[in-house]
Each structure stands twice: as structure tokens, then as C-alpha cells.
Design a protein around this motif. Structure first.
Motif, mmCIF file in Angstrom:
data_model
loop_
_atom_site.group_PDB
_atom_site.id
_atom_site.type_symbol
_atom_site.label_atom_id
_atom_site.label_comp_id
_atom_site.label_asym_id
_atom_site.label_seq_id
_atom_site.Cartn_x
_atom_site.Cartn_y
_atom_site.Cartn_z
ATOM 1 N N SER A 230 0.828 -1.206 0.000
ATOM 2 C CA SER A 230 0.000 0.000 0.000
ATOM 3 C C SER A 230 0.860 1.253 0.000
ATOM 4 C CB SER A 230 -0.918 -0.016 1.218
ATOM 5 O OG SER A 230 -1.804 -1.117 1.167
ATOM 6 N N THR B 210 -8.153 -0.461 4.327
ATOM 7 C CA THR B 210 -7.925 -0.137 2.917
ATOM 8 C C THR B 210 -8.878 -0.884 1.998
ATOM 9 O OG1 THR B 210 -5.590 0.340 3.308
ATOM 10 C CG2 THR B 210 -6.227 -0.192 1.051
ATOM 11 N N THR B 211 -9.060 -2.179 2.241
ATOM 12 C CA THR B 211 -9.860 -2.994 1.336
ATOM 13 C C THR B 211 -11.337 -3.007 1.694
ATOM 14 O OG1 THR B 211 -9.578 -5.011 2.665
ATOM 15 C CG2 THR B 211 -7.894 -4.534 0.997
ATOM 16 N N GLY C 102 -2.000 -7.433 -5.847
ATOM 17 C CA GLY C 102 -3.435 -7.194 -5.779
ATOM 18 C C GLY C 102 -3.985 -6.551 -7.033
ATOM 19 N N MET D 45 -8.161 -5.767 -9.183
ATOM 20 C CA MET D 45 -9.617 -5.809 -9.077
ATOM 21 C C MET D 45 -10.203 -7.118 -9.594
ATOM 22 S SD MET D 45 -10.617 -2.930 -7.708
ATOM 23 C CE MET D 45 -12.291 -2.563 -8.229
ATOM 24 N N MET E 290 -8.737 -6.840 -3.209
ATOM 25 C CA MET E 290 -9.261 -5.562 -3.697
ATOM 26 C C MET E 290 -10.630 -5.767 -4.335
ATOM 27 S SD MET E 290 -5.916 -3.933 -5.559
ATOM 28 C CE MET E 290 -6.878 -2.518 -6.158
ATOM 29 N N SER E 291 -11.471 -4.721 -4.272
ATOM 30 C CA SER E 291 -12.785 -4.844 -4.912
ATOM 31 C C SER E 291 -13.429 -3.476 -5.068
ATOM 32 C CB SER E 291 -13.709 -5.744 -4.094
ATOM 33 O OG SER E 291 -14.079 -5.107 -2.880
ATOM 34 N N ALA F 29 -1.987 0.006 -6.300
ATOM 35 C CA ALA F 29 -3.335 0.044 -6.884
ATOM 36 C C ALA F 29 -3.497 1.136 -7.928
ATOM 37 C CB ALA F 29 -4.367 0.228 -5.776
#
Length: 296
Positions: free
Chosen positions: A39, A132-133, A72, A74, A99-100, A44
């Protein structure tokens, strides 16, 4: 102590020479491993090609220090591609957070890890970071995922501040997972407490910037020197307060810029560096912490 370096992201592209030097500093400091594209590494916000290049730069700059690379994404297909790139770059392990955009179910998260571990040839670290997620792992889900092949560690959120509750939390999780799967604490203010409570590893944001002081804290905890570890952590309390107020990424970004390790801007927009008064507060705290840093 696994150190997670900042990725300096400019307006147009990544400052790869600066990133390489940040990683090389960690190797020279003797950290146990380096967590690229976590992170703090802004994974991301980066394209697949940027992430592939950064994995290669990190492995090359790290020398003999093991590098774990964040994979990670999506979509599962993207995670598999990132895993392939990380392994091709020579990563010693990979780090995966769920992640989503749409909220994920427990079964969907389990299937993500099952799909990824089925293709891996290196160990995997489960990244449990609900802040975060916005996904919260249950211990039951951790146990199911930890039984998958190649799962080697779980990066958990900060342990409770109370020492007895912290020990109970670590023991509760450890009782559910295989013996070979380690537990690592994140949330730097909780590092001393987490390690003293029985966590095997500290996955550290600050370690990516100030590895010596973080190594001193980790080594004290590993020796069972609770007073020594707690003293170092307490000495860093003004910094922990800034982490809580502004977010560790923005604070580390400001300090790295102050140290001349990165230019400005160095965060991927829409993220922005700290504005004037907040930046001055960071500068003042760093000046106040100079005696703490000088002692290690």
C-alpha cells in the motif's frame, strides 16, 4: 522486519532511479525482507507495465535481500498476471490483498486465494487490511486460506494496545492456522506490542524509510526486551500521531521528500502531499525525533 518502501510517482511516470536507491538503502541497512508494491508502494494506482518494471527494479536493487511483491488487482485475471510478472522478476514471495469495487463475500475471497495459489511457485502473504480494502477476514476464513498451498504468512491489522488482549488475539489466530504459516503485524504504532504478543514479523511502513530504528525495535522485541522495544516505540509516538491524523503514506511521502530521497510530487493523483501547516508539523516532529534516531 519487512520494510515497505515508498514508490515515488510523478505527474508523468515513476522515478525509477529514486525507487532503486530507496530499495538499495534497505538492503544496506540489513532489513530481513523488502515489501515492494504494498500500500505504501501505491500499487493500486499503477499499470501492469509499471508494476512489472518496478518489480524488476526492486529485485535488482535489493541484492540478496528477499523481495515480496504486491500483486493485488480488481479482477482475478489481473492478479494472476501480476503474480506471473512478479515471479518472472525474481520475487521471493508475493503479497495479496482482496481488492474490490463491489463488496466481496467470504467465499469469493477464498476462491481468489485458491485460484492464485494454484499457479504460484513462490510463497504468498495474505494481506488483511480492512481499513484499505473494506473487507474483514474472520478467523475461520483465515484458517481456510492458510491451508492452501504456498500460503506462508498472514499480515494482520494492528493488535490491541492492551498486552494481554494482544497476546490473546495472536494466540486465537495461531490456534486456527497451520504451524508453518507465520503471523505478521502491521500498523506501525502496534509493532512493539504485536511482536511482544507473539507475532513473527513486523510488516513496516516506517521501516521503508528509517530501517535502522525499526530494526532496533524489532530486534529488541525478538530478544524479549519489552522495555527496550516499548521505549523505542514510545519515542516515536509523535510520528504515530501524525500517521493516525494524516495517514502513514502521506507522512512518509513528506519525510522522504524532506530527506531528499524523492522529488515533488511523489504520490499518484488524486492523492496529494501534505499542505503547508501539516507539512510543517511533520518537519517539526522529525526534528524532535532526531535524538531517538541517533540512539540506534
Amino acid at each position: 522486519m519487512s520494510a515497505f518502501p515508498l514508490t515515488p510517482v510523478g505527474e508523468e511516470d515513476i522515478d525509477e532511479p529514486a525507487f532503486s536507491e530507496i530499495v538499495a538503502r534497505l538492503d544496506r541497512a540489513g532489513v530481513d525482507s523488502i515489501g515492494a508494491l504494498g500500500s505504501t508502494g501505491s500499487y493500486a494506482y499503477l499499470t501492469r507495465e509499471q508494476r512489472r518494471r518496478l518489480a524488476e527494479v526492486a529485485v535488482r536493487a535489493a541484492g540478496r535481500t528477499p523481495v515480496l511483491v504486491g500483486i493485488g488487482g480488481m479482477r482475478t485475471v489481473d492478479v494472476l498476471r501480476h503474480a506471473e510478472d512478479a515471479q518472472a522478476a525474481g520475487a521471493s514471495a508475493v503479497l495479496l490483498a482482496p481488492m474490490s469495487y463491489q463488496p466481496l463475500t467470504a467465499q469469493e475471497v477464498y476462491d481468489l486465494y485458491a485460484d492464485v495459489t494454484a499457479t504460484l511457485s513462490v510463497p504468498l502473504v495474505v494481506y488483511d487490511n480492512p481499513g484499505t480494502t473494506h473487507f474483514t477476514f474472520s478467523d475461520e476464513l483465515h484458517a481456510r486460506i492458510a491451508a492452501l498451498p504456498r500460503v506462508a504468512s498472514i499480515k494482520i491489522p494492528a493488535t490491541p494496545a492492551d498486552p494481554s488482549r494482544a497476546r490473546d488475539r495472536v494466540a486465537q489466530l495461531r490456534a486456527r492456522i497451520p504451524a508453518h504459516v507465520t503471523i505478521g503485524v502491521s500498523g506501525d504504532p502496534a509493532a512493539a506490542g504485536g511482536l511482544l504478543a507473539g507475532c513473527d514479523t513486523w510488516y513496516s511502513v516506517l521501516g521503508g524509510l528509517w530501517p535502522q530504528v525499526c530494526l532496533a525495535l524489532a530486534r529488541a522485541a525478538q530478544r524479549g526486551d519489552a522495555d527496550g522495544a516499548s521505549s523505542i516505540s514510545d519515542g516515536l509516538a509523535p510520528l504515530w500521531e501524525l500517521f493516525g491524523e494524516f495517514g502513514s503514506l502521506r507522512v512518509v511521502s513528506a519525510i522522504a521528500e524532506q530527506m531528499g530521497l524523492v522529488g515533488s510530487p511523489n504520490l499518484p493523483r488524486p492523492l496529494q502531499g501534505l499542505p503547508g501547516e501539516a507539512r510543517r508539523r511533520v518537519d517539526q516532529v522529525v526534528e524532535r525525533l532526531a535524538p531517538v534516531l541517533a540512539r540506534v
